[in-house]
Design a protein around this motif. Sequence first.
Motif, PDB file in Angstrom:
ATOM      1  N   PHE A  25       0.813  -1.209   0.000  1.00  0.00           N
ATOM      2  CA  PHE A  25       0.000   0.000   0.000  1.00  0.00           C
ATOM      3  C   PHE A  25       0.849   1.263   0.000  1.00  0.00           C
ATOM      4  O   PHE A  25       1.877   1.330   0.672  1.00  0.00           O
ATOM      5  CB  PHE A  25      -0.895   0.050   1.244  1.00  0.00           C
ATOM      6  CG  PHE A  25      -2.137  -0.775   1.145  1.00  0.00           C
ATOM      7  CD1 PHE A  25      -3.286  -0.248   0.586  1.00  0.00           C
ATOM      8  CD2 PHE A  25      -2.153  -2.070   1.613  1.00  0.00           C
ATOM      9  CE1 PHE A  25      -4.433  -1.008   0.498  1.00  0.00           C
ATOM     10  CE2 PHE A  25      -3.294  -2.836   1.528  1.00  0.00           C
ATOM     11  CZ  PHE A  25      -4.443  -2.307   0.966  1.00  0.00           C
ATOM     12  N   THR A  26       0.371   2.260  -0.731  1.00  0.00           N
ATOM     13  CA  THR A  26       0.829   3.638  -0.598  1.00  0.00           C
ATOM     14  C   THR A  26      -0.267   4.398   0.127  1.00  0.00           C
ATOM     15  O   THR A  26      -1.422   4.366  -0.294  1.00  0.00           O
ATOM     16  CB  THR A  26       1.084   4.282  -1.969  1.00  0.00           C
ATOM     17  OG1 THR A  26       2.178   3.626  -2.608  1.00  0.00           O
ATOM     18  CG2 THR A  26       1.398   5.769  -1.835  1.00  0.00           C
ATOM     19  N   PHE A  27       0.081   5.040   1.224  1.00  0.00           N
ATOM     20  CA  PHE A  27      -0.842   5.902   1.945  1.00  0.00           C
ATOM     21  C   PHE A  27      -0.503   7.338   1.584  1.00  0.00           C
ATOM     22  O   PHE A  27       0.607   7.808   1.871  1.00  0.00           O
ATOM     23  CB  PHE A  27      -0.724   5.697   3.458  1.00  0.00           C
ATOM     24  CG  PHE A  27      -1.204   4.355   3.912  1.00  0.00           C
ATOM     25  CD1 PHE A  27      -2.514   4.178   4.319  1.00  0.00           C
ATOM     26  CD2 PHE A  27      -0.350   3.268   3.912  1.00  0.00           C
ATOM     27  CE1 PHE A  27      -2.966   2.936   4.734  1.00  0.00           C
ATOM     28  CE2 PHE A  27      -0.787   2.018   4.323  1.00  0.00           C
ATOM     29  CZ  PHE A  27      -2.100   1.852   4.732  1.00  0.00           C
ATOM     30  N   GLY A  28      -1.423   8.011   0.937  1.00  0.00           N
ATOM     31  CA  GLY A  28      -1.227   9.401   0.559  1.00  0.00           C
ATOM     32  C   GLY A  28      -2.055  10.298   1.440  1.00  0.00           C
ATOM     33  O   GLY A  28      -3.291  10.264   1.391  1.00  0.00           O
ATOM     34  N   ILE A  29      -1.391  11.075   2.271  1.00  0.00           N
ATOM     35  CA  ILE A  29      -2.083  11.939   3.224  1.00  0.00           C
ATOM     36  C   ILE A  29      -2.052  13.368   2.709  1.00  0.00           C
ATOM     37  O   ILE A  29      -0.990  13.909   2.406  1.00  0.00           O
ATOM     38  CB  ILE A  29      -1.443  11.863   4.619  1.00  0.00           C
ATOM     39  CG1 ILE A  29      -1.406  10.415   5.117  1.00  0.00           C
ATOM     40  CG2 ILE A  29      -2.203  12.759   5.595  1.00  0.00           C
ATOM     41  CD1 ILE A  29      -0.668  10.225   6.427  1.00  0.00           C
ATOM     42  N   ILE A  30      -3.223  13.970   2.635  1.00  0.00           N
ATOM     43  CA  ILE A  30      -3.374  15.333   2.151  1.00  0.00           C
ATOM     44  C   ILE A  30      -3.535  16.255   3.353  1.00  0.00           C
ATOM     45  O   ILE A  30      -4.342  15.992   4.246  1.00  0.00           O
ATOM     46  CB  ILE A  30      -4.600  15.431   1.229  1.00  0.00           C
ATOM     47  CG1 ILE A  30      -4.377  14.541  -0.001  1.00  0.00           C
ATOM     48  CG2 ILE A  30      -4.882  16.868   0.839  1.00  0.00           C
ATOM     49  CD1 ILE A  30      -5.613  14.285  -0.813  1.00  0.00           C
ATOM     50  N   ILE A  66       3.169   8.915   1.911  1.00  0.00           N
ATOM     51  CA  ILE A  66       3.456  10.156   1.195  1.00  0.00           C
ATOM     52  C   ILE A  66       2.553  11.227   1.794  1.00  0.00           C
ATOM     53  O   ILE A  66       1.353  11.011   1.964  1.00  0.00           O
ATOM     54  CB  ILE A  66       3.154  10.018  -0.305  1.00  0.00           C
ATOM     55  CG1 ILE A  66       4.083   8.990  -0.960  1.00  0.00           C
ATOM     56  CG2 ILE A  66       3.252  11.362  -1.012  1.00  0.00           C
ATOM     57  CD1 ILE A  66       3.737   8.689  -2.410  1.00  0.00           C
ATOM     58  N   ILE A  67       3.140  12.368   2.095  1.00  0.00           N
ATOM     59  CA  ILE A  67       2.354  13.503   2.579  1.00  0.00           C
ATOM     60  C   ILE A  67       2.528  14.643   1.589  1.00  0.00           C
ATOM     61  O   ILE A  67       3.651  14.995   1.222  1.00  0.00           O
ATOM     62  CB  ILE A  67       2.799  13.936   3.990  1.00  0.00           C
ATOM     63  CG1 ILE A  67       2.509  12.810   4.986  1.00  0.00           C
ATOM     64  CG2 ILE A  67       2.094  15.224   4.406  1.00  0.00           C
ATOM     65  CD1 ILE A  67       2.996  13.067   6.387  1.00  0.00           C
ATOM     66  N   VAL A  68       1.396  15.190   1.155  1.00  0.00           N
ATOM     67  CA  VAL A  68       1.421  16.316   0.223  1.00  0.00           C
ATOM     68  C   VAL A  68       0.812  17.523   0.922  1.00  0.00           C
ATOM     69  O   VAL A  68      -0.333  17.478   1.382  1.00  0.00           O
ATOM     70  CB  VAL A  68       0.644  15.998  -1.072  1.00  0.00           C
ATOM     71  CG1 VAL A  68       0.610  17.226  -1.982  1.00  0.00           C
ATOM     72  CG2 VAL A  68       1.267  14.821  -1.797  1.00  0.00           C
ATOM     73  N   GLY A  69       1.602  18.586   1.002  1.00  0.00           N
ATOM     74  CA  GLY A  69       1.162  19.824   1.617  1.00  0.00           C
ATOM     75  C   GLY A  69       1.705  19.985   3.024  1.00  0.00           C
ATOM     76  O   GLY A  69       2.297  19.060   3.589  1.00  0.00           O
ATOM     77  N   GLY A  70       1.510  21.162   3.561  1.00  0.00           N
ATOM     78  CA  GLY A  70       1.954  21.435   4.922  1.00  0.00           C
ATOM     79  C   GLY A  70       3.460  21.476   5.047  1.00  0.00           C
ATOM     80  O   GLY A  70       4.197  21.586   4.065  1.00  0.00           O
ATOM     81  N   VAL A  91      -4.115   4.535  -0.919  1.00  0.00           N
ATOM     82  CA  VAL A  91      -5.119   5.020   0.017  1.00  0.00           C
ATOM     83  C   VAL A  91      -4.974   6.537   0.080  1.00  0.00           C
ATOM     84  O   VAL A  91      -3.962   7.054   0.544  1.00  0.00           O
ATOM     85  CB  VAL A  91      -4.917   4.420   1.426  1.00  0.00           C
ATOM     86  CG1 VAL A  91      -5.941   4.987   2.396  1.00  0.00           C
ATOM     87  CG2 VAL A  91      -4.978   2.900   1.376  1.00  0.00           C
ATOM     88  N   TYR A  92      -5.981   7.246  -0.430  1.00  0.00           N
ATOM     89  CA  TYR A  92      -6.011   8.701  -0.340  1.00  0.00           C
ATOM     90  C   TYR A  92      -6.729   9.043   0.954  1.00  0.00           C
ATOM     91  O   TYR A  92      -7.863   8.618   1.180  1.00  0.00           O
ATOM     92  CB  TYR A  92      -6.768   9.312  -1.518  1.00  0.00           C
ATOM     93  CG  TYR A  92      -6.182   8.955  -2.858  1.00  0.00           C
ATOM     94  CD1 TYR A  92      -5.112   9.670  -3.373  1.00  0.00           C
ATOM     95  CD2 TYR A  92      -6.691   7.902  -3.592  1.00  0.00           C
ATOM     96  CE1 TYR A  92      -4.569   9.334  -4.604  1.00  0.00           C
ATOM     97  CE2 TYR A  92      -6.163   7.562  -4.825  1.00  0.00           C
ATOM     98  CZ  TYR A  92      -5.105   8.280  -5.329  1.00  0.00           C
ATOM     99  OH  TYR A  92      -4.568   7.954  -6.546  1.00  0.00           O
TER     100      TYR A  92
END
Length: 120
Positions: free
Chosen positions: A3-8, A32-36, A74-75
């Motif tokens: 799994f890739t967990f993508g946290i926005i 993966i975290i995008v933003g912040g 997982v978004y």
Amino acid sequence: MKFTFGIITNTTVPNRVIESIVNQNISEYEIIIVGGENNYQNYNIRHFYFNENDGNFTAKKNSITRHAKYDNIVYTHDYVEFLDGWYDGFLKFGDDWDICMNTFLNSDDSRFRDWCAWDD
């Protein structure tokens, strides 16, 4: 199952959210975290800066997809915690699906609205 967990986010993801993923004991996964801000020295996380003036929620999801190592993505948001046994449930469910939606629960275990139960 990988799994890739993508946290926005547009702030910082709380440790309890990250630990709810780590505690699933998944043999191969990434976060993966995008933003912040990149405040995740204690974890193996790939962080991508996102100028909030340059796009929207969809642009963040596209960034996760572009950088994901695994096909099962997982978004999620910076406030979603995974219950113990989440991954075990996926092992039972199997890997033969194109899109899958999990149930979201409020802190009192009642169902939170999601795109499957929008009118409930």
